[in-house]
Design a protein around this motif. Structure first.
Motif, PDB file in Angstrom:
ATOM      1  N   SER A 159       1.120  -1.332  -0.036  1.00  0.00           N
ATOM      2  CA  SER A 159       0.047  -0.575  -0.003  1.00  0.00           C
ATOM      3  C   SER A 159       0.886   1.360   0.327  1.00  0.00           C
ATOM      4  N   GLY A 160       0.694   2.183  -1.051  1.00  0.00           N
ATOM      5  CA  GLY A 160       1.520   3.210  -0.665  1.00  0.00           C
ATOM      6  C   GLY A 160       2.303   3.311  -2.054  1.00  0.00           C
ATOM      7  N   LYS A 161       2.872   4.466  -3.327  1.00  0.00           N
ATOM      8  CA  LYS A 161       3.370   4.402  -3.929  1.00  0.00           C
ATOM      9  C   LYS A 161       4.600   4.652  -3.217  1.00  0.00           C
ATOM     10  N   ARG A 162       4.981   5.264  -2.852  1.00  0.00           N
ATOM     11  CA  ARG A 162       7.035   4.741  -2.046  1.00  0.00           C
ATOM     12  C   ARG A 162       6.951   3.545  -1.826  1.00  0.00           C
ATOM     13  N   GLY A 163       6.313   2.421  -1.640  1.00  0.00           N
ATOM     14  CA  GLY A 163       6.788   1.056  -0.780  1.00  0.00           C
ATOM     15  C   GLY A 163       6.698   0.225  -2.320  1.00  0.00           C
ATOM     16  N   VAL A 164       5.878   1.035  -3.195  1.00  0.00           N
ATOM     17  CA  VAL A 164       6.271   0.534  -4.490  1.00  0.00           C
ATOM     18  C   VAL A 164       7.420   0.736  -5.671  1.00  0.00           C
ATOM     19  N   SER A 165       7.515   1.741  -5.618  1.00  0.00           N
ATOM     20  CA  SER A 165       8.875   2.520  -6.207  1.00  0.00           C
ATOM     21  C   SER A 165       9.580   1.396  -5.216  1.00  0.00           C
ATOM     22  N   ALA A 166      10.277   1.858  -4.487  1.00  0.00           N
ATOM     23  CA  ALA A 166      11.116   1.079  -3.554  1.00  0.00           C
ATOM     24  C   ALA A 166      11.605  -1.253  -3.770  1.00  0.00           C
ATOM     25  N   PHE A 167      10.280  -1.358  -3.977  1.00  0.00           N
ATOM     26  CA  PHE A 167      10.313  -2.955  -4.263  1.00  0.00           C
ATOM     27  C   PHE A 167      10.394  -2.894  -5.323  1.00  0.00           C
ATOM     28  N   ARG A 168      10.281  -1.978  -6.633  1.00  0.00           N
ATOM     29  CA  ARG A 168      10.778  -2.639  -7.930  1.00  0.00           C
ATOM     30  C   ARG A 168      12.031  -1.909  -7.764  1.00  0.00           C
ATOM     31  N   PHE A 169      12.882  -0.699  -7.157  1.00  0.00           N
ATOM     32  CA  PHE A 169      14.322  -0.299  -7.159  1.00  0.00           C
ATOM     33  C   PHE A 169      14.847  -1.683  -6.834  1.00  0.00           C
ATOM     34  N   ARG A 170      14.839  -2.399  -5.607  1.00  0.00           N
ATOM     35  CA  ARG A 170      15.287  -3.552  -5.899  1.00  0.00           C
ATOM     36  C   ARG A 170      14.746  -4.585  -6.432  1.00  0.00           C
ATOM     37  N   ARG A 171      13.954  -4.460  -7.104  1.00  0.00           N
ATOM     38  CA  ARG A 171      13.747  -5.897  -8.648  1.00  0.00           C
ATOM     39  C   ARG A 171      13.055  -6.217  -7.737  1.00  0.00           C
ATOM     40  N   LEU A 172      11.890  -6.406  -6.701  1.00  0.00           N
ATOM     41  CA  LEU A 172      11.715  -7.713  -6.154  1.00  0.00           C
ATOM     42  C   LEU A 172       9.936  -7.425  -6.698  1.00  0.00           C
ATOM     43  N   PRO A 173       9.203  -8.798  -6.347  1.00  0.00           N
ATOM     44  CA  PRO A 173       7.585  -8.211  -7.471  1.00  0.00           C
ATOM     45  C   PRO A 173       7.053  -8.533  -6.674  1.00  0.00           C
ATOM     46  N   VAL A 174       5.567  -7.581  -6.631  1.00  0.00           N
ATOM     47  CA  VAL A 174       4.697  -6.784  -6.636  1.00  0.00           C
ATOM     48  C   VAL A 174       4.194  -7.297  -7.049  1.00  0.00           C
ATOM     49  N   ASP A 175       2.579  -8.406  -6.024  1.00  0.00           N
ATOM     50  CA  ASP A 175       1.674  -9.200  -6.423  1.00  0.00           C
ATOM     51  C   ASP A 175       0.442  -7.890  -6.383  1.00  0.00           C
ATOM     52  N   GLU A 176       0.659  -7.075  -4.892  1.00  0.00           N
ATOM     53  CA  GLU A 176      -1.193  -6.272  -5.215  1.00  0.00           C
ATOM     54  C   GLU A 176      -0.837  -5.023  -4.962  1.00  0.00           C
ATOM     55  N   ARG A 177      -0.943  -3.856  -5.428  1.00  0.00           N
ATOM     56  CA  ARG A 177      -0.683  -2.358  -4.833  1.00  0.00           C
ATOM     57  C   ARG A 177      -2.013  -1.388  -4.816  1.00  0.00           C
ATOM     58  N   TYR A 178      -1.939  -1.214  -4.166  1.00  0.00           N
ATOM     59  CA  TYR A 178      -2.838   0.045  -3.241  1.00  0.00           C
ATOM     60  C   TYR A 178      -2.882   1.104  -2.922  1.00  0.00           C
ATOM     61  N   PHE A 179      -3.610   1.954  -3.813  1.00  0.00           N
ATOM     62  CA  PHE A 179      -2.819   3.123  -3.701  1.00  0.00           C
ATOM     63  C   PHE A 179      -3.921   4.544  -3.166  1.00  0.00           C
ATOM     64  N   HIS A 180      -5.369   3.711  -2.724  1.00  0.00           N
ATOM     65  CA  HIS A 180      -6.224   4.804  -1.996  1.00  0.00           C
ATOM     66  C   HIS A 180      -6.535   4.616  -1.056  1.00  0.00           C
ATOM     67  N   PHE A 181      -5.263   3.518  -0.513  1.00  0.00           N
ATOM     68  CA  PHE A 181      -5.809   4.036   2.010  1.00  0.00           C
ATOM     69  C   PHE A 181      -4.191   5.487   1.465  1.00  0.00           C
ATOM     70  N   ASP A 182      -4.841   6.752   1.762  1.00  0.00           N
ATOM     71  CA  ASP A 182      -4.163   8.089   1.465  1.00  0.00           C
ATOM     72  C   ASP A 182      -3.827   8.246   3.487  1.00  0.00           C
ATOM     73  N   THR A 183      -3.725   9.126   2.860  1.00  0.00           N
ATOM     74  CA  THR A 183      -3.489  10.007   4.412  1.00  0.00           C
ATOM     75  C   THR A 183      -4.823   9.563   5.764  1.00  0.00           C
ATOM     76  N   ARG A 184      -6.351   9.360   5.344  1.00  0.00           N
ATOM     77  CA  ARG A 184      -7.329   9.284   5.891  1.00  0.00           C
ATOM     78  C   ARG A 184      -8.158   8.000   5.234  1.00  0.00           C
ATOM     79  N   PRO A 185      -7.542   6.488   5.635  1.00  0.00           N
ATOM     80  CA  PRO A 185      -8.073   5.467   4.900  1.00  0.00           C
ATOM     81  C   PRO A 185      -8.667   5.453   6.238  1.00  0.00           C
ATOM     82  N   ALA A 186     -10.215   4.825   5.117  1.00  0.00           N
ATOM     83  CA  ALA A 186     -12.158   4.734   5.617  1.00  0.00           C
ATOM     84  C   ALA A 186     -11.799   3.299   6.124  1.00  0.00           C
TER      85      ALA A 186
END
Length: 292
Positions: free
Chosen positions: A119-146
């Motif tokens: 969850s979060g663009k920064r985490g997805v970018s960090a895994f991509r930088f390390r060349r580690l696969p990510v199975d699911e990505r969530y970008f809608h949990f922002d500063t106020r998760p519902a």
């Protein structure tokens, strides 16, 4: 003349940066107060539900539920990593990522298959930088998760766990203890671990009258407790993000103030040297005219 112009441009640049960091600090402060209130309320609710399960265990009731059963087979695990969508929050994301990468390696060794969800663009970018696969990505949990959004995720985890498709769910996030203390942790949410009798004082065994039955009550409480615990992770992570950004922007503003003071001193000295040089040139010119 050239030196004073350079120093003046640098001062204007630092002032503009200071305005940005100061504004971001104020925004983070306002968002932090709201996030802190939500996190405190969520934590209190989760603690109360956990205490209720502990009381049931202390009363002699057998606390059993499929979500509480550990699996002997280690086929598939899920690692959920909670990071931010935006940067400028110091080491908030990097701290979680370091712990998540370590747990990922551990789970890969223990389980036949591992699913990493971020969850979060920064985490997805960090895994991509390390060349580690990510199975699911969530970008809608922002500063106020519902809670409704988190509940959808929690339901899927519970259904997959009860259906035997996954055997474990770990969450890597930033735990919030207070305004001055936040640290990254990895918690195992499934199988859910009910509190032991000793954790609730073991000596006192309260008596309960169950209606309609202990089993039907546990069927409602255990899944709901899991949902609240997952929601609590998102709330604490969001509040910790705002604290980290607020502190980072405050530090940046203070550094800008220090740079402005040093640049102003250097500018005044350069300007004084320039004026003195111009005065000397005028005096020298006047003396040359008088000599003629």
């Amino acid at each position: 003349m050239g030196k004073t112009k350079v120093l003046d441009r640098r001062r204007r640049s630092v002032r503009n940066i200071r305005k940005i960091t100061r504004t971001m600090e104020l925004i983070s402060t306002a968002q932090f107060k709201r996030a802190m209130d939500r996190a405190a309320a969520g934590s209190a609710f989760a603690d109360r539900l956990t205490a209720l399960l502990g009381h049931l265990a202390a009363s002699g009731t057998e606390v059993t539920h499929p979500l509480l059963q550990a699996r002997s087979e280690r086929r598939q695990a899920v690692l959920l990593v909670l990071t931010s969508n935006r940067g400028l929050c110091a080491g908030y994301n990097s701290s979680v990522m370091r712990l998540a990468v370590l747990r990922r390696k551990q789970l890969e060794e223990e389980y036949a298959k591992l699913s990493v969800e971020v969850s979060g663009k920064r985490g997805v970018s960090a895994f991509r930088f390390r060349r580690l696969p990510v199975d699911e990505r969530y970008f809608h949990f922002d500063t106020r998760p519902a809670f409704a959004d988190v509940e959808v995720l929690a339901r899927r985890y519970m259904e997959d766990f009860l259906g035997g498709r996954i055997d474990r769910v770990d969450v890597a996030y930033t735990k919030l203890e207070s305004v001055s203390r936040q640290y990254p942790v990895v918690e195992t949410l499934l199988p859910y671990q009910a509190p032991a009798e000793e954790e609730n004082g073991g000596l006192h065994r309260p008596e309960y009258d169950f209606l309609p039955s202990p089993h039907s009550i546990l069927e409602e409480i255990v899944p709901f407790t899991f949902k609240i615990r997952l929601f609590r992770c998102f709330l604490e992570s969001a509040a910790a993000e705002q604290i980290a950004r607020m502190i980072a922007m405050r530090t940046a503003t203070e550094n800008a103030d220090s740079m402005l003071a040093n640049l102003s001193m250097a500018y005044n000295r350069a300007r004084q040297t320039q004026i003195t040089s111009e005065i000397l040139e005028i005096v020298s010119g006047a003396e040359a005219l008088q000599a003629e």
